[in-house]
Scaffold this motif. Structure first.
Motif, PDB file in Angstrom:
ATOM      1  N   SER A  78       0.838  -1.195   0.000  1.00  0.00           N
ATOM      2  CA  SER A  78       0.000   0.000   0.000  1.00  0.00           C
ATOM      3  C   SER A  78       0.879   1.254   0.000  1.00  0.00           C
ATOM      4  O   SER A  78       0.627   2.213  -0.729  1.00  0.00           O
ATOM      5  N   ILE A  79       1.956   1.212   0.812  1.00  0.00           N
ATOM      6  CA  ILE A  79       2.900   2.337   0.853  1.00  0.00           C
ATOM      7  C   ILE A  79       3.616   2.471  -0.491  1.00  0.00           C
ATOM      8  O   ILE A  79       3.764   3.573  -1.037  1.00  0.00           O
ATOM      9  N   ILE A  80       4.049   1.332  -1.053  1.00  0.00           N
ATOM     10  CA  ILE A  80       4.782   1.348  -2.318  1.00  0.00           C
ATOM     11  C   ILE A  80       3.912   1.903  -3.447  1.00  0.00           C
ATOM     12  O   ILE A  80       4.370   2.739  -4.242  1.00  0.00           O
ATOM     13  N   SER A  81       2.652   1.469  -3.532  1.00  0.00           N
ATOM     14  CA  SER A  81       1.753   1.956  -4.585  1.00  0.00           C
ATOM     15  C   SER A  81       1.582   3.471  -4.503  1.00  0.00           C
ATOM     16  O   SER A  81       1.674   4.188  -5.505  1.00  0.00           O
ATOM     17  N   GLU A  90      12.500   6.512  -3.531  1.00  0.00           N
ATOM     18  CA  GLU A  90      13.365   6.091  -2.424  1.00  0.00           C
ATOM     19  C   GLU A  90      12.547   5.512  -1.274  1.00  0.00           C
ATOM     20  O   GLU A  90      12.947   4.539  -0.636  1.00  0.00           O
ATOM     21  N   LYS A  91      11.386   6.109  -1.017  1.00  0.00           N
ATOM     22  CA  LYS A  91      10.514   5.568   0.032  1.00  0.00           C
ATOM     23  C   LYS A  91      10.022   4.180  -0.354  1.00  0.00           C
ATOM     24  O   LYS A  91       9.931   3.279   0.497  1.00  0.00           O
ATOM     25  N   ALA A  92       9.719   3.975  -1.628  1.00  0.00           N
ATOM     26  CA  ALA A  92       9.272   2.665  -2.094  1.00  0.00           C
ATOM     27  C   ALA A  92      10.370   1.618  -1.888  1.00  0.00           C
ATOM     28  O   ALA A  92      10.106   0.499  -1.424  1.00  0.00           O
ATOM     29  N   LEU A  93      11.623   1.990  -2.204  1.00  0.00           N
ATOM     30  CA  LEU A  93      12.745   1.059  -2.052  1.00  0.00           C
ATOM     31  C   LEU A  93      13.003   0.721  -0.587  1.00  0.00           C
ATOM     32  O   LEU A  93      13.225  -0.438  -0.224  1.00  0.00           O
ATOM     33  N   THR A  95      10.887   0.855   1.828  1.00  0.00           N
ATOM     34  CA  THR A  95       9.769   0.052   2.319  1.00  0.00           C
ATOM     35  C   THR A  95       9.961  -1.413   1.943  1.00  0.00           C
ATOM     36  O   THR A  95       9.766  -2.310   2.777  1.00  0.00           O
ATOM     37  N   PHE A  96      10.358  -1.670   0.711  1.00  0.00           N
ATOM     38  CA  PHE A  96      10.555  -3.049   0.259  1.00  0.00           C
ATOM     39  C   PHE A  96      11.655  -3.738   1.055  1.00  0.00           C
ATOM     40  O   PHE A  96      11.512  -4.892   1.480  1.00  0.00           O
ATOM     41  N   GLY A  97      12.765  -3.042   1.281  1.00  0.00           N
ATOM     42  CA  GLY A  97      13.848  -3.620   2.079  1.00  0.00           C
ATOM     43  C   GLY A  97      13.399  -3.954   3.489  1.00  0.00           C
ATOM     44  O   GLY A  97      13.738  -5.010   4.043  1.00  0.00           O
ATOM     45  N   ASN A  98      12.611  -3.071   4.086  1.00  0.00           N
ATOM     46  CA  ASN A  98      12.099  -3.307   5.439  1.00  0.00           C
ATOM     47  C   ASN A  98      11.127  -4.482   5.464  1.00  0.00           C
ATOM     48  O   ASN A  98      11.066  -5.235   6.438  1.00  0.00           O
ATOM     49  N   GLN A  99      10.362  -4.652   4.379  1.00  0.00           N
ATOM     50  CA  GLN A  99       9.433  -5.789   4.303  1.00  0.00           C
ATOM     51  C   GLN A  99      10.192  -7.119   4.365  1.00  0.00           C
ATOM     52  O   GLN A  99       9.768  -8.043   5.070  1.00  0.00           O
ATOM     53  N   LEU A 223      12.123  -2.135  -8.517  1.00  0.00           N
ATOM     54  CA  LEU A 223      12.612  -1.971  -7.142  1.00  0.00           C
ATOM     55  C   LEU A 223      13.981  -2.629  -6.999  1.00  0.00           C
ATOM     56  O   LEU A 223      14.091  -3.816  -6.684  1.00  0.00           O
ATOM     57  N   LYS A 224      15.024  -1.872  -7.225  1.00  0.00           N
ATOM     58  CA  LYS A 224      16.392  -2.365  -7.099  1.00  0.00           C
ATOM     59  C   LYS A 224      16.984  -1.856  -5.792  1.00  0.00           C
ATOM     60  O   LYS A 224      17.423  -0.711  -5.691  1.00  0.00           O
TER      61      LYS A 224
END
Length: 458
Positions: A78-81, A90-93, A95-99, A223-224
């Motif tokens: 939801s945050i990434i979208s 940067e926030k999307a990246l 967030t993914f790392g934290n997931q 998302l790299k």
């Protein structure tokens, strides 16, 4: 496969976009549901109806731990979208790392606890009598694969948040096909019984993880992430937790329902009655795949356009999603009302070497399942509004209403009903709890969704 950009979520026609997002999601859910369905048919025919009941006992425990990954995935996605919609890459990246970090830490810890308390958990979820030993065999092996399942559930929602539904579909198909092939090999050919069924499931999870890992390393993903993205960030964790708790709470409620249902039905009719619910539960997972596909396809569209402040597109996506899902749910409803006995018979063995006890169990299950199925699906045509409405609040980051509406159907209404009605109506009281809770939850969700649309999206 053509490369797709997340920006199309904010530009393509809603009807076409919803279909493009929902069809792969629906196919993926269909294959996963068919996997559960056919897996149960294989187990029922090659091992026995008690084995189906044993798997039904284990599912809420393993799925709850796996759902931790899905909760982290849905909350983070939801945050990434919204971040992608607002051009905050940067926030999307981060967030993914934290997931990824959260999923590994939480699920591995839960698996360790699950293995330590195996002899307590199985009886608590209805694994009593003849069900206990096969359930224990299945539980131990499947639990080893649950961290892979959690990572798959998390990764799949992120793939969809990027606007890559076809890759998400493939990720859902791989474990299903792998599981069914392993089922045939391990159960039918090698005659490993419950051990074979468990290893088939676990190998399916590992295959899925391998594909998702490949996807994020390839050029298909936007998302790299680097090592610095794995470091936990308090504000992101808080937002993931708030939104992901909706999904986790829903799965926790489902696990509680399995616990209650298995124990209530065991008291009403023993192992055979638990097998009835196991069959109805498998059909419940399978039959509603088109509605769940629409819901999954709707989530990234609503989240992206809300983040981009394109409220007219959000409004249109809500209306289209409810319409498409309701039409599909009605078709499912008609089929289940006409053919419940034929569906139930698929799960039951007709081996010539069955014992008298096995034959008696099969006859009981075949006699009781069709009526149960009709009651459980009686309100199916209206549940689209409830599912889409609850999903909308989760997609736009409003955690509290999303949580309350998600829990309304199975938590606030179904659990009290199933605890009360069987005292007055016996077995019938269990089954009529389903449509009553569906109707009540739909009315509540419709009220809040209408108020939200009028207040925020105009």
């Amino acid at each position: 496969m053509a490369k797709v950009s997340s920006e199309q979520l904010g530009t393509e026609a809603i009807g076409k976009l919803l279909i493009r997002q929902a069809v792969p999601a629906g196919i993926g859910i269909l294959v996963m549901s068919l996997n559960v369905l056919v897996d149960s048919i294989f187990v029922g025919n090659w091992i026995g109806s008690v084995a189906i009941a044993a798997i039904n006992v284990v599912l809420p425990v393993s799925f709850f731990i796996g759902a931790l990954g899905m909760a982290i995935g849905v909350g983070g996605s939801s945050i990434i979208s919204r971040a992608l919609g607002a051009n905050k890459s940067e926030k999307a990246l981060k967030t993914f790392g934290n997931q990824i970090t959260m999923t590994l830490l939480v699920t591995v810890s839960m698996v360790v606890l699950g293995l330590i308390y195996v002899d307590t958990l199985i009886p608590a979820f209805g694994g009593k009598g003849a069900i206990f030993e096969p359930a224990k065999i299945y539980y131990r092996i499947v639990l080893y694969g649950v961290p892979f399942l959690a990572l798959c559930m998390m990764g799949n929602t992120v793939i969809r948040a990027e606007g890559k539904p076809k890759f998400a579909m493939i990720a859902m198909i791989i474990p299903s096909v792998g599981n069914l092939l392993m089922d045939y090999l391990f159960i039918y050919v090698f005659d490993w019984g419950m051990t074979g069924a468990a290893w088939a499931t676990t190998i399916g999870y590992v295959l899925c993880f391998g594909y998702i890992f490949y996807f994020f390393l390839s050029t298909n993903s936007e998302l790299k992430i680097g090592l610095h993205h794995f470091g936990l960030n308090r504000s992101i964790l808080k937002e993931i937790g708030a939104l992901g708790f909706v999904t986790l709470a829903r799965q926790a409620v489902i696990s509680i329902i399995y616990l209650l249902m298995n124990n209530i039905l065991y008291g009403l009719g023993g192992e055979a009655m638990v097998a009835v619910y196991a069959i109805v539960g498998r059909v419940l997972m399978f039959a509603l795949f088109p509605v769940f596909g629409i819901t999954q396809g709707f989530l990234p569209i609503a989240g992206f356009n809300y983040g981009a402040k394109k409220y007219q597109r959000v409004r249109k996506s809500i209306h289209k999603a409810i319409l498409y899902a309701a039409l599909l749910a009605t078709i499912v409803f008609i089929g289940l009302m006409i053919f419940p006995a034929e569906i139930a018979s698929l799960f039951l063995s007709n081996r010539p070497d069955m014992t008298a006890a096995e034959m008696a169990t099969n006859n009981f299950v075949l006699e009781h399942t069709p009526g149960a199925m009709r009651w459980v699906f009686a309100a199916t045509p209206i549940i689209a509004l409830q599912l889409i409405g609850a999903a909308y609040f989760q997609a736009i980051g409003k955690a509290v209403p999303a949580l309350l509406l998600t829990l309304s159907r199975q938590g606030f209404f179904f659990i009290p009903l199933v605890l009360i009605l069987p005292h007055f109506f016996g077995e019938l009281g269990v089954w009529i709890s389903f449509p009553i809770s569906d109707v009540l939850a739909t009315l509540v969700t419709g009220y809040f969704l209408r108020r939200e649309i009028r207040g925020t999206l105009f």
